[in-house]
Scaffold this motif. Structure first.
Motif, PDB file in Angstrom:
ATOM      1  N   TRP A 120     -36.873 -69.313  30.315  1.00  0.00           N
ATOM      2  CA  TRP A 120     -37.060 -70.210  30.948  1.00  0.00           C
ATOM      3  C   TRP A 120     -37.720 -70.110  33.458  1.00  0.00           C
ATOM      4  O   TRP A 120     -39.187 -70.523  33.387  1.00  0.00           O
ATOM      5  N   GLU A 121     -36.721 -68.972  33.217  1.00  0.00           N
ATOM      6  CA  GLU A 121     -38.018 -68.409  34.942  1.00  0.00           C
ATOM      7  C   GLU A 121     -38.374 -67.524  34.669  1.00  0.00           C
ATOM      8  O   GLU A 121     -38.883 -66.984  35.829  1.00  0.00           O
ATOM      9  N   ASN A 122     -38.557 -66.649  33.697  1.00  0.00           N
ATOM     10  CA  ASN A 122     -38.864 -65.363  33.823  1.00  0.00           C
ATOM     11  C   ASN A 122     -40.237 -65.273  32.646  1.00  0.00           C
ATOM     12  O   ASN A 122     -41.206 -65.699  32.979  1.00  0.00           O
ATOM     13  N   GLU A 123     -40.247 -65.100  31.594  1.00  0.00           N
ATOM     14  CA  GLU A 123     -41.047 -64.869  30.865  1.00  0.00           C
ATOM     15  C   GLU A 123     -42.095 -65.672  30.832  1.00  0.00           C
ATOM     16  O   GLU A 123     -43.046 -65.829  30.627  1.00  0.00           O
ATOM     17  N   TRP A 137     -31.093 -79.661  33.507  1.00  0.00           N
ATOM     18  CA  TRP A 137     -30.481 -78.920  34.921  1.00  0.00           C
ATOM     19  C   TRP A 137     -31.118 -77.799  35.016  1.00  0.00           C
ATOM     20  O   TRP A 137     -31.032 -76.825  36.382  1.00  0.00           O
ATOM     21  N   HIS A 138     -32.425 -77.303  34.734  1.00  0.00           N
ATOM     22  CA  HIS A 138     -33.215 -75.836  34.985  1.00  0.00           C
ATOM     23  C   HIS A 138     -34.394 -76.557  35.474  1.00  0.00           C
ATOM     24  O   HIS A 138     -35.591 -76.279  35.988  1.00  0.00           O
ATOM     25  N   ARG A 139     -35.018 -77.791  34.536  1.00  0.00           N
ATOM     26  CA  ARG A 139     -36.401 -78.560  34.646  1.00  0.00           C
ATOM     27  C   ARG A 139     -37.473 -78.655  36.488  1.00  0.00           C
ATOM     28  O   ARG A 139     -37.480 -78.213  36.735  1.00  0.00           O
ATOM     29  N   SER A 140     -35.893 -78.944  37.265  1.00  0.00           N
ATOM     30  CA  SER A 140     -36.676 -79.382  38.716  1.00  0.00           C
ATOM     31  C   SER A 140     -36.648 -77.801  39.618  1.00  0.00           C
ATOM     32  O   SER A 140     -37.502 -77.912  40.322  1.00  0.00           O
ATOM     33  N   LEU A 141     -36.220 -76.486  39.005  1.00  0.00           N
ATOM     34  CA  LEU A 141     -36.437 -75.486  39.283  1.00  0.00           C
ATOM     35  C   LEU A 141     -37.180 -74.926  38.517  1.00  0.00           C
ATOM     36  O   LEU A 141     -37.726 -74.118  40.012  1.00  0.00           O
ATOM     37  N   VAL A 142     -37.233 -75.011  37.991  1.00  0.00           N
ATOM     38  CA  VAL A 142     -38.594 -74.263  37.483  1.00  0.00           C
ATOM     39  C   VAL A 142     -39.674 -75.255  37.647  1.00  0.00           C
ATOM     40  O   VAL A 142     -40.879 -74.587  37.915  1.00  0.00           O
ATOM     41  N   GLU A 143     -39.669 -76.040  37.774  1.00  0.00           N
ATOM     42  CA  GLU A 143     -41.076 -76.416  38.727  1.00  0.00           C
ATOM     43  C   GLU A 143     -41.316 -76.696  40.408  1.00  0.00           C
ATOM     44  O   GLU A 143     -42.322 -75.573  39.860  1.00  0.00           O
ATOM     45  N   SER A 179     -31.345 -69.286  39.304  1.00  0.00           N
ATOM     46  CA  SER A 179     -30.257 -69.628  38.873  1.00  0.00           C
ATOM     47  C   SER A 179     -29.101 -68.460  39.134  1.00  0.00           C
ATOM     48  O   SER A 179     -28.328 -68.703  38.762  1.00  0.00           O
ATOM     49  N   CYS A 180     -29.821 -66.901  39.872  1.00  0.00           N
ATOM     50  CA  CYS A 180     -29.183 -65.795  40.363  1.00  0.00           C
ATOM     51  C   CYS A 180     -27.897 -65.398  38.905  1.00  0.00           C
ATOM     52  O   CYS A 180     -26.632 -65.374  39.026  1.00  0.00           O
ATOM     53  N   GLU A 181     -28.388 -65.660  37.929  1.00  0.00           N
ATOM     54  CA  GLU A 181     -27.228 -65.710  36.422  1.00  0.00           C
ATOM     55  C   GLU A 181     -26.798 -64.209  36.801  1.00  0.00           C
ATOM     56  O   GLU A 181     -26.289 -63.269  36.215  1.00  0.00           O
ATOM     57  N   GLY A 182     -28.371 -62.795  37.257  1.00  0.00           N
ATOM     58  CA  GLY A 182     -27.732 -61.559  37.434  1.00  0.00           C
ATOM     59  C   GLY A 182     -26.949 -60.710  38.527  1.00  0.00           C
ATOM     60  O   GLY A 182     -26.311 -59.557  38.247  1.00  0.00           O
ATOM     61  N   ASN A 183     -26.215 -62.031  39.656  1.00  0.00           N
ATOM     62  CA  ASN A 183     -25.676 -61.442  40.367  1.00  0.00           C
ATOM     63  C   ASN A 183     -23.760 -61.710  39.511  1.00  0.00           C
ATOM     64  O   ASN A 183     -22.808 -61.855  40.279  1.00  0.00           O
ATOM     65  N   ASP A 234     -39.058 -80.232  22.461  1.00  0.00           N
ATOM     66  CA  ASP A 234     -41.014 -79.770  23.188  1.00  0.00           C
ATOM     67  C   ASP A 234     -40.920 -78.795  23.685  1.00  0.00           C
ATOM     68  O   ASP A 234     -42.333 -77.953  24.117  1.00  0.00           O
ATOM     69  N   GLY A 235     -39.703 -77.598  23.284  1.00  0.00           N
ATOM     70  CA  GLY A 235     -39.730 -76.589  23.822  1.00  0.00           C
ATOM     71  C   GLY A 235     -39.983 -76.028  25.331  1.00  0.00           C
ATOM     72  O   GLY A 235     -39.613 -75.218  26.361  1.00  0.00           O
ATOM     73  N   THR A 236     -39.552 -77.611  26.659  1.00  0.00           N
ATOM     74  CA  THR A 236     -39.415 -77.089  27.484  1.00  0.00           C
ATOM     75  C   THR A 236     -37.824 -77.172  27.992  1.00  0.00           C
ATOM     76  O   THR A 236     -36.852 -76.638  27.402  1.00  0.00           O
TER      77      THR A 236
END
Length: 602
Positions: free
Chosen positions: A324-327, A289-295, A260-264, A283-285
């Motif tokens: 979600w995308e890191n740790e 809008w992040h789910r498909s990217l994380v998968e 998701s490029c938040e660091g930019n 359920d902690g998922t």
């Protein structure tokens, strides 16, 4: 002077005229009322729309700010730390570059300083420098050192994954009978690939750089050539298929996944708001809008894990902040079932701060934060325990990852982690089957299966080509050095007259993946209109680009001519059209029985 009184007759005439004008009917104002009503209505509508837009923008800003605050709370940022982050994101981003050890001349830094460059070192890379000031009016991406490949403009944080791989691979035991193989699975535009390639050239290793998008793959290949990386293969395939195409064939895999490029945020402030995680589900998922990217990221990790040989290292990195995308992805890999998801192997985390010799004070400032509660911890959460347990906090330290933020080192946001592929279980053979066993060695007189339309160049022609390159350019690629004359990797396409220097793929096994290559190797020459009538060989633009300012004739090229040379190579105008068509046909023949997939572009 007094005006003479009017004569009686003249006076009466004027009186009659004035009376007639006064008696004449005047136009009614009702004639203009419809027009006035329209104008008033338009003005009112415009005012209402403007006010509504202002209100909507204000509410939207509040909503996005709330999302941002939720994200920062989830990241564990307190009031002062949040203020530091926002202030750092408001500052302009710092430009940085990396010196190319293959092509840089010894006096490079002195030349840059003489031209007006002001630089400061990057803490974690000996050849990395921040640009504090540059010559007025000089476009950094069009400067001569960049065009010739002496330097490569790269974010300072982007240098971390390559440094981590270099550090861990230096401790890896590799037999003298084979070379290191490194895979960059999501490589374009090529900053990390060129960094790895520079190091592997000195180690005589092989780099496979993959990019799913064909246009970006061309840019990637051009950047590798400009960096002087010869023993590499640029493939164009969906990264999620690499594990099936080349199982257990790489000593190291770099997974710099799409994120998701938040660091930019310093370059694009909107990225921090667009990528804010929002509220997770019950359920902690991840948020929807992040789910498909994380998968997709998890599928890429599993593919890279499958392509990694036992004992090898996988580096996972993103340029985003959310967990979600890191740790969470790292914990998922560590907690995954070895038998069903990891092919019978288990993952162990590598402490990157220790590998890179970070001082304890710096390491504590950039370590990955405690991970999100795992599935086991979700049960505790459902019982009302909202705090992350001490066990999870310890796992956050043991994760060994680094999380760099704009407020820590005045850089872009970045996350990097490293894992080792440990011991196998009985499920290994069942998971990989016979595909992990390399095919029988091919004869050295036969062209590789991914370039079956080529024929080997005769020994006399090899000598002529080397002599021509040395006399015209004063350069010949080191991967095709004098010690390897007995077994040349020079092959010719008889239809187009193009002569290619193929990479040394090492032991058999990569042929299936190599069929997805953008080109078979480095185009060094072609037959045709040539400066040498005896051999009828003409050196290629690619060879000039690989050579850079190291060649004698390059001193006569201006900066604009270097830019034109780079453009020709990037567009592929120097390669015969039939070559790319035949490569595409080979891939189509290989996959003709497979189910047609959508075009993948990261």
């Amino acid at each position: 002077m007094r005006r003479a009184p009017l004569a009686p007759r003249s006076f009466l005439a004027h009186l009659d005229r004035d009376w007639a004008q006064a008696a004449a009917p005047r136009p009614s104002r009702s004639k203009y009322r419809p027009m006035l009503d329209v104008v008033v209505a338009v003005v009112v509508v415009v005012v209402i729309v403007v006010v509504a837009l202002v209100v909507v923008m204000f509410l939207l800003s509040l909503f996005l700010l709330l999302l941002l605050l939720l994200e920062t709370v989830r990241l564990g940022l307190k009031t002062l730390e949040l203020r530091r982050l926002l202030r750092a994101c408001a500052r302009p981003s710092r430009k940085s570059f990396r010196i190319n050890s293959i092509k840089a001349q010894p006096d490079l830094l002195a030349r840059l300083k003489a031209e007006g460059w002001q630089m400061s070192p990057v803490p974690w890379h000996s050849d990395g420098f921040f640009v504090e000031a540059a010559p007025a009016g000089d476009l950094l991406g069009r400067s001569r050192p960049h065009l010739t490949g002496e330097i490569y403009f790269q974010e300072a944080t982007s240098m971390l994954p390559g440094e981590v791989l270099r550090a861990v691979l230096s401790t890896l035991e590799v037999s003298s009978s084979r070379r290191l193989r490194v895979l960059d699975a999501c490589a374009a535009p090529g900053s990390k690939s060129t960094q790895l390639g520079n190091w592997l050239e000195g180690q005589e290793g092989l780099l496979v750089a993959n990019e799913a998008d064909p246009v970006r793959a061309e840019i990637l290949r051009t950047n590798l050539l400009r960096a002087g990386v010869v023993n590499c293969l640029v493939t164009c395939s969906d990264g999620r298929d690499l594990g099936d195409l080349a199982p257990e064939l790489f000593d190291a895999v770099l997974m710099d996944v799409p994120c998701s490029c938040e660091g930019n945020a310093r370059k694009d402030p909107g990225s921090l708001l667009r990528g804010s995680g929002g509220a997770p589900s019950n359920d902690g998922t991840p948020p929807i809008w992040h789910r498909s990217l994380v998968e997709k990221q998890w599928e890429l990790i599993r593919s890279g894990w499958r392509a990694l040989r036992p004992g090898g290292y996988l580096v996972y990195s993103t340029c985003t902040f959310n967990q979600w995308e890191n740790e969470a992805q790292c914990m998922k890999l560590l907690e995954a079932d070895a038998a069903t998801e990891l092919g019978g192997f288990r993952a162990s985390a590598v402490d990157i701060a220790a590998v890179l010799n970070f001082p304890p004070s710096a390491a504590s400032a950039v370590r990955g934060i405690a991970p999100l509660p795992s599935e086991k911890a979700q049960g505790q959460r459902s019982k009302g325990q909202t705090q992350i347990s001490p066990e999870s906090a310890r796992l956050g330290v043991q994760l060994g990852a680094l999380r760099l933020s704009p407020q820590s080192f005045d850089v872009e946001g970045f996350f990097v982690s490293c894992f080792r592929k440990e011991g196998s279980t009985g499920a290994h053979e069942e998971f990989f089957g016979t595909r992990s066993k390399p095919a029988a060695s091919a004869s050295t007189a036969m062209a590789p299966s991914y370039a079956s339309d080529l024929r080997p160049l005769s020994a006399s022609e090899v000598v002529k080509l080397r002599s021509l390159a040395q006399s015209c350019l004063g350069f010949w690629p080191e991967s095709e050095s004098e010690s390897k004359k007995t077994k040349s990797n020079l092959w010719e396409d008889p239809r187009s007259g193009e002569i290619w220097l193929l990479p040394d793929l090492g032991p058999p096994g990569l042929e299936v993946l190599a069929r997805h290559a953008k080109a078979p190797g480095l185009l060094v020459a072609r037959r045709g209109r040539c400066s040498d009538p005896a051999s009828r060989l003409e050196l290629s633009d690619e060879l000039m680009l690989v050579a850079g300012d190291r060649v004698g004739s390059a001193a006569g090229l201006s900066t604009s001519e270097w830019a034109e040379l780079l453009s020709r190579v990037e567009s592929g105008r120097h390669i015969s059209p039939g070559r790319s068509e035949r490569i595409g046909n080979m891939v189509a023949e290989e996959t003709v029985d497979e189910e047609e997939e959508d075009v993948i572009g990261y």
